[in-house]
Design a protein around this motif. Structure first.
Motif, PDB file in Angstrom:
ATOM      1  N   TRP A 118      56.420  15.960 -35.013  1.00  0.00           N
ATOM      2  CA  TRP A 118      56.493  16.759 -33.994  1.00  0.00           C
ATOM      3  C   TRP A 118      57.130  18.211 -34.689  1.00  0.00           C
ATOM      4  O   TRP A 118      56.251  19.320 -34.291  1.00  0.00           O
ATOM      5  CB  TRP A 118      57.448  16.391 -32.926  1.00  0.00           C
ATOM      6  N   GLY A 119      58.028  18.017 -35.769  1.00  0.00           N
ATOM      7  CA  GLY A 119      58.472  19.122 -36.199  1.00  0.00           C
ATOM      8  C   GLY A 119      59.076  19.145 -37.573  1.00  0.00           C
ATOM      9  O   GLY A 119      59.739  19.802 -38.034  1.00  0.00           O
ATOM     10  N   GLU A 170      54.861  13.507 -41.720  1.00  0.00           N
ATOM     11  CA  GLU A 170      54.461  14.777 -40.906  1.00  0.00           C
ATOM     12  C   GLU A 170      53.064  15.241 -40.731  1.00  0.00           C
ATOM     13  O   GLU A 170      52.693  15.715 -39.775  1.00  0.00           O
ATOM     14  CB  GLU A 170      54.968  15.774 -41.675  1.00  0.00           C
ATOM     15  N   PHE A 205      49.416  10.478 -33.144  1.00  0.00           N
ATOM     16  CA  PHE A 205      48.492  11.764 -33.285  1.00  0.00           C
ATOM     17  C   PHE A 205      47.282  11.583 -33.999  1.00  0.00           C
ATOM     18  O   PHE A 205      46.254  12.449 -34.002  1.00  0.00           O
ATOM     19  CB  PHE A 205      49.352  13.178 -33.668  1.00  0.00           C
ATOM     20  N   SER A 249      51.772  23.869 -35.902  1.00  0.00           N
ATOM     21  CA  SER A 249      52.791  24.818 -35.558  1.00  0.00           C
ATOM     22  C   SER A 249      53.720  24.993 -37.027  1.00  0.00           C
ATOM     23  O   SER A 249      54.258  26.191 -37.108  1.00  0.00           O
ATOM     24  CB  SER A 249      53.696  24.497 -34.687  1.00  0.00           C
ATOM     25  N   LEU A 298      62.816  11.356 -27.687  1.00  0.00           N
ATOM     26  CA  LEU A 298      61.550  11.808 -28.113  1.00  0.00           C
ATOM     27  C   LEU A 298      61.032  11.006 -29.209  1.00  0.00           C
ATOM     28  O   LEU A 298      60.051  10.459 -29.627  1.00  0.00           O
ATOM     29  CB  LEU A 298      61.555  13.315 -28.499  1.00  0.00           C
ATOM     30  N   THR A 354      54.485   7.408 -29.964  1.00  0.00           N
ATOM     31  CA  THR A 354      53.512   8.495 -29.958  1.00  0.00           C
ATOM     32  C   THR A 354      52.590   8.311 -31.252  1.00  0.00           C
ATOM     33  O   THR A 354      52.865   7.628 -32.164  1.00  0.00           O
ATOM     34  CB  THR A 354      53.931   9.962 -29.999  1.00  0.00           C
ATOM     35  N   THR A 384      48.619  16.490 -36.497  1.00  0.00           N
ATOM     36  CA  THR A 384      50.014  16.458 -35.615  1.00  0.00           C
ATOM     37  C   THR A 384      50.360  17.626 -35.087  1.00  0.00           C
ATOM     38  O   THR A 384      49.879  18.630 -35.663  1.00  0.00           O
ATOM     39  CB  THR A 384      51.010  15.760 -36.592  1.00  0.00           C
ATOM     40  N   PRO A 385      51.254  17.899 -34.376  1.00  0.00           N
ATOM     41  CA  PRO A 385      51.858  19.056 -33.851  1.00  0.00           C
ATOM     42  C   PRO A 385      52.189  19.790 -34.915  1.00  0.00           C
ATOM     43  O   PRO A 385      52.005  21.214 -34.908  1.00  0.00           O
ATOM     44  CB  PRO A 385      52.930  18.786 -32.653  1.00  0.00           C
ATOM     45  N   PHE A 386      52.964  19.259 -35.868  1.00  0.00           N
ATOM     46  CA  PHE A 386      53.803  19.939 -37.144  1.00  0.00           C
ATOM     47  C   PHE A 386      52.435  20.667 -37.920  1.00  0.00           C
ATOM     48  O   PHE A 386      52.756  21.598 -38.401  1.00  0.00           O
ATOM     49  CB  PHE A 386      54.334  18.951 -37.958  1.00  0.00           C
ATOM     50  N   GLU A 423      60.691   9.347 -36.520  1.00  0.00           N
ATOM     51  CA  GLU A 423      59.451   9.610 -35.868  1.00  0.00           C
ATOM     52  C   GLU A 423      59.304  11.052 -35.217  1.00  0.00           C
ATOM     53  O   GLU A 423      58.327  11.239 -34.579  1.00  0.00           O
ATOM     54  CB  GLU A 423      59.535   8.690 -34.391  1.00  0.00           C
ATOM     55  N   LEU A 424      60.284  11.837 -35.279  1.00  0.00           N
ATOM     56  CA  LEU A 424      60.292  13.167 -34.812  1.00  0.00           C
ATOM     57  C   LEU A 424      59.568  14.019 -35.840  1.00  0.00           C
ATOM     58  O   LEU A 424      58.896  15.194 -35.558  1.00  0.00           O
ATOM     59  CB  LEU A 424      61.684  13.871 -34.969  1.00  0.00           C
TER      60      LEU A 424
END
Length: 487
Positions: free
Chosen positions: A150-151, A409, A198, A460, A191, A196, A455-457, A146-147
């Protein structure tokens, strides 16, 4: 236990944490044993132990490469196996560098964890890259996955390595010496366990169909097979229910579009007349001032528009480095379709049935940043492939496992159509919705959903995780080296 043997055993265990075995706890055990083996080592000894770990992990983990060389590349077994071993040795230089770096900077756990991540990232693009066997992929069916939004797989890998090292230090009753590592590992797991979302699914389900022709690899590029291959996919198309988005796999028809255009447009019109659409992989030929240019491509043949040329080519499979020097040395360097050119990075996505489809051909789906960059305005992800080159080996299963991470992702549905498996639909959470069995000619009719949001990934990429890894190296380097003890 001798530390050299310990490092080798750790490497031999490592691949079994990935598909098709999926014994994910082994990724923690093998990384922990590798870390343990560095205890009491000099920099030179650390490099040797890292090399042994790499030889074990890559020697087993990518041993399937010899299948394409021997079975389909006409390379004798006595040469295919050493060539695969040579490639595994080159890949083993990365853990070798990690072993040396870790000891050279004082054998700090933060150096080991940060160095692992940075070297994996380096391996993803150096000499076109080989983004295989990252620790995060072994965790695809655990809460730690699930990370990924995020990254990406980078963050999952970082927390996986950090967890493995901290658990090893805990077993050695030295965990109190690594509070920063504990903080990182705990923060990562917390985390991952916090719900979460997105992206969100919207609209009505979209009916899709995946065609798996299962054309034998040893004959599919022969001229005498072309008519039979056309008939296989025409028959599969005739079975499709009206109103569906039909996907044919990579190079489904082993002819250039410019030679098979009449047949392909006919099949596209059949789908369009039924309010459907057809997307197919197809070799593409263009003429320029210097002669013919060839691409591995995917195009919309009916019910939409778009053409995409593959950007990330497989060395020796789709192009031959230094080809003027090595072409003709062995048959493997003269495989069919090994003279493709790279597509431009600014190509548009495909459009079919009003959907924006982000296409990725085979190897491309293994590049997290490429997928994230091309997915911002897409409704669904598409990857087409032909893993028949690797027979019944672990290669196709590893490839499929990594494909699933791209859905996580980006938070999007993913369609995967292949020649002989694994063809499937993958949900935004990385789980498999439906799949076809390998090595069967079949048609999968199912549904997917459109998705909106990012998503944040996707924004970034790997940059925040890489910066964190570099900070770990810097922080670990500044600290006074820990005294080494023998076990």
């Amino acid at each position: 236990m001798d530390k050299l043997l310990l490092a080798l055993i750790a490497g031999l265990l490592y691949p079994f944490s990935f598909s098709p075995w999926d014994w994910w706890p082994l990724v923690l055990l093998s990384i922990g044993l590798f870390w343990w083996s560095l205890n009491g080592a000099t920099a030179r000894q650390g490099a040797l132990r890292g090399l042994l770990f790499g030889l074990g992990s890559f020697g087993v983990g990518i041993s399937w490469l010899h299948v394409s060389m021997h079975q389909y590349g006409s390379t004798p077994m006595w040469l295919a196996v050493p060539m695969t071993g040579l490639f595994a040795t080159v890949m083993a230089l990365f853990p070798m560098a990690l072993g040396w770096l870790t000891v050279q900077l004082g054998r700090r756990a933060l150096v080991f964890v940060g160095g692992w991540l940075l070297l994996d990232w380096l391996r993803s693009w150096l000499l076109t890259g080989f983004p295989w066997l990252y620790p995060g992929y072994a965790m695809i069916d655990t809460p730690l996955a699930e990370l990924a939004p995020w990254g990406g797989v980078w963050l999952v890998s970082l927390i996986t390595v950090a967890s493995a090292v901290w658990l090893t230090e805990l077993a050695k009753r030295r965990a109190r010496r690594e509070p920063a590592l504990l903080l990182l590992a705990v923060a990562g797991w917390v985390l991952a366990l916090v719900p979460t979302s997105f992206t969100e699914q919207y609209g009505d389900p979209i009916p899709v169909a995946l065609a798996q022709g299962n054309v034998p690899q040893d004959v599919r590029w022969q001229l005498t097979q072309q008519a039979a291959t056309r008939q296989i996919y025409a028959d599969l198309t005739a079975q499709v229910s009206p109103g569906r988005l039909l996907i044919w796999p990579e190079a489904a028809i082993t002819e250039f579009y410019q030679d098979a255009g009449t047949f392909l447009r006919q099949q596209g019109n059949i789908m369009a007349d039924q309010q459907g659409a057809l997307i197919s992989g197809i070799p593409w030929r263009e003429w320029g001032s210097d002669g013919a240019v060839y691409y591995n491509s995917v195009t919309v043949l009916g019910g939409g528009e778009g053409l995409y040329h593959k950007q990330k080519l497989v060395p020796f499979g789709e192009y031959v480095p230094l080809q003027s020097q090595i072409r003709g040395l062995i048959p493997f360097f003269d495989l069919p379709a090994s003279s493709f050119s790279r597509g431009r990075p600014d190509q548009a996505n495909l459009s079919a049935l009003g959907l924006t489809v982000s296409p990725f051909i085979c190897y491309e789906i293994l590049y997290p940043s490429l997928v994230a960059q091309r997915s911002h305005n897409s409704d669904v992800l598409l990857t087409i492939s032909n893993d028949a080159w690797f027979g019944t080996s672990a290669g196709p299963h590893q490839h499929f496992q990594m494909t699933r991470m791209r859905s996580l992702e980006t938070g999007r549905w993913l369609l995967r159509a292949t020649n002989n498996g694994i063809s499937a639909t993958i949900r935004p959470d990385g789980t498999v919705a439906e799949r076809l069995p390998q090595f069967q000619r079949a048609l999968l009719e199912t549904e997917v959903r459109t998705v909106r949001g990012t998503t944040p990934f996707m924004h970034s990429g790997p940059s925040p995780v890489l910066l964190l890894a570099m900070a770990m190296l810097a922080f670990g380097r500044r600290r006074r080296p820990m005294g080494s003890t023998s076990d």
